[in-house]
Design an enzyme around this catalytic site. Structure first.
Site, PDB file in Angstrom:
ATOM      1  N   HIS A  90       0.814  -1.220   0.000  1.00 58.44           N
ATOM      2  CA  HIS A  90       0.000   0.000   0.000  1.00 58.44           C
ATOM      3  C   HIS A  90       0.848   1.270   0.000  1.00 58.44           C
ATOM      4  CE1 HIS A  90       0.550  -0.182   4.478  1.00 58.44           C
ATOM      5  NE2 HIS A  90       0.507   1.139   4.361  1.00 58.44           N
ATOM      6  N   ASP A 125      -0.253  -7.753   1.392  1.00 58.79           N
ATOM      7  CA  ASP A 125       0.163  -6.349   1.392  1.00 58.79           C
ATOM      8  C   ASP A 125       1.676  -6.198   1.400  1.00 58.79           C
ATOM      9  OD1 ASP A 125      -0.200  -3.585   1.359  1.00 58.79           O
ATOM     10  OD2 ASP A 125      -0.072  -3.445   3.550  1.00 58.79           O
ATOM     11  N   SER A 174       5.014   2.180   7.697  1.00 54.81           N
ATOM     12  CA  SER A 174       4.556   1.111   6.812  1.00 54.81           C
ATOM     13  C   SER A 174       5.672   0.658   5.872  1.00 54.81           C
ATOM     14  CB  SER A 174       3.366   1.591   5.987  1.00 54.81           C
ATOM     15  OG  SER A 174       2.235   1.806   6.802  1.00 54.81           O
TER      16      SER A 174
END
Length: 291
Positions: A137, A167, A243
């Site tokens: 993402h 992901d 992230s």
């Protein structure tokens, strides 16, 4: 004729002579016994003096401890412990130093119906080819991806492979730094294991946060409607910019890739629960078999 008369000798009193000799012998015996008693007394006196000298020279032992003595010794012990801890780096410091050469900053640019946007995330070098493992993402909607290495090298990158179900994505940089240092990949962790999340939260580069593994095999829904499974739940602080960054164990080995956070509010800020894809799962994104 005349006659001579010879006078008789005086008789000797033998009994008187024996008595005199007996008296002299008794006096000698008394003197001898007196000398023995004097010598014995002298020996006793010498022995007593020797005992007194030995007792006087004997170490009386340490004096009894007072509260002041105890406080002083405790203070000395604490000071020695602090000095030892100062010489020995903390586990978090060792883990941070181990991952530093492999940590990268990812910046993205893109556009959508609302206009242009930009984002940041983290990634980690996982092999000698310089492949960067990150969260999908972070890069999937970007028109351009730039990877910045610890030595200052900046280079465009493209998505080499992706695993939307987990992901994760692997990036292929156009240019490699002079020295490529792949991270060491770790194994499975247990609940309660100390872990460290390293990334660039809120634009603050190369930040480390510490926590423990709170749970395993968590299933969560994230932005975009994805349903991620078998995640590591952690209480180490993660925010936007974390992230794609590595989750480390105490040895600095990568045990997961940070993928998101749980937040019941509309703010995408950390409130106590973060998640990471286990490295055994994420490894398949870069062509390696699940470990």
């Amino acid at each position: 004729m005349a006659r001579l008369t010879v006078p008789l000798e005086e008789p000797v009193d033998e009994s008187g002579d024996v008595a005199a000799r007996a008296g002299a012998a008794g006096q000698v015996g008394r003197l001898h016994r007196l000398r023995q008693r004097l010598w014995l007394a002298l020996l006793v006196v010498v022995a007593l003096l020797a005992v007194a000298v030995v007792l006087g020279l004997r170490d009386p032992g340490p004096p009894p401890l007072t509260q002041r003595d105890v406080d002083k010794r405790v203070a000395i012990g604490l000071e020695a412990q602090a000095e030892e801890e100062a010489r020995t780096p903390a586990e978090a410091s060792l883990a941070y130093a181990a991952i530093q050469p492999s940590l990268v900053l990812i910046t993205t640019r893109g556009s959508n119906s609302q206009g242009e946007f930009g984002g940041t995330g983290a990634g980690v070098i996982v092999n000698a080819k310089g492949t960067v493992l990150t969260a999908l993402h972070v890069v999937e909607d970007a028109d351009s991806i730039t990877v910045s290495y610890p030595d200052g090298t900046r280079t465009p990158a493209t998505i080499a492979s992706a695993d939307p179900a987990n992901d994760t994505a692997a990036l292929a940089p156009d240019t490699l730094p002079r020295t490529v240092v792949p991270a060491v990949l770790g194994g499975r962790v247990q609940v309660g294991t100390p872990v460290y999340a390293v990334g660039h939260p809120l634009g603050l580069p190369d930040s480390l946060s510490a926590g423990v593994v709170s749970a395993l095999d968590r299933d969560v829904r994230v932005d975009g409607g994805r349903h991620l499974q078998n995640l590591i739940q952690i209480d180490a602080a993660v925010n936007p910019g974390n992230s794609g960054g590595p989750l480390l164990n105490a040895s600095g080995q990568v045990v997961g890739i940070v993928t998101g956070l749980a937040n019941p509010t509309n703010e995408s800020l950390f409130v106590g629960i973060g998640f990471a894809v286990p490295i055994a799962t994420a490894g398949g994104t870069v062509g390696g078999p699940p470990r």
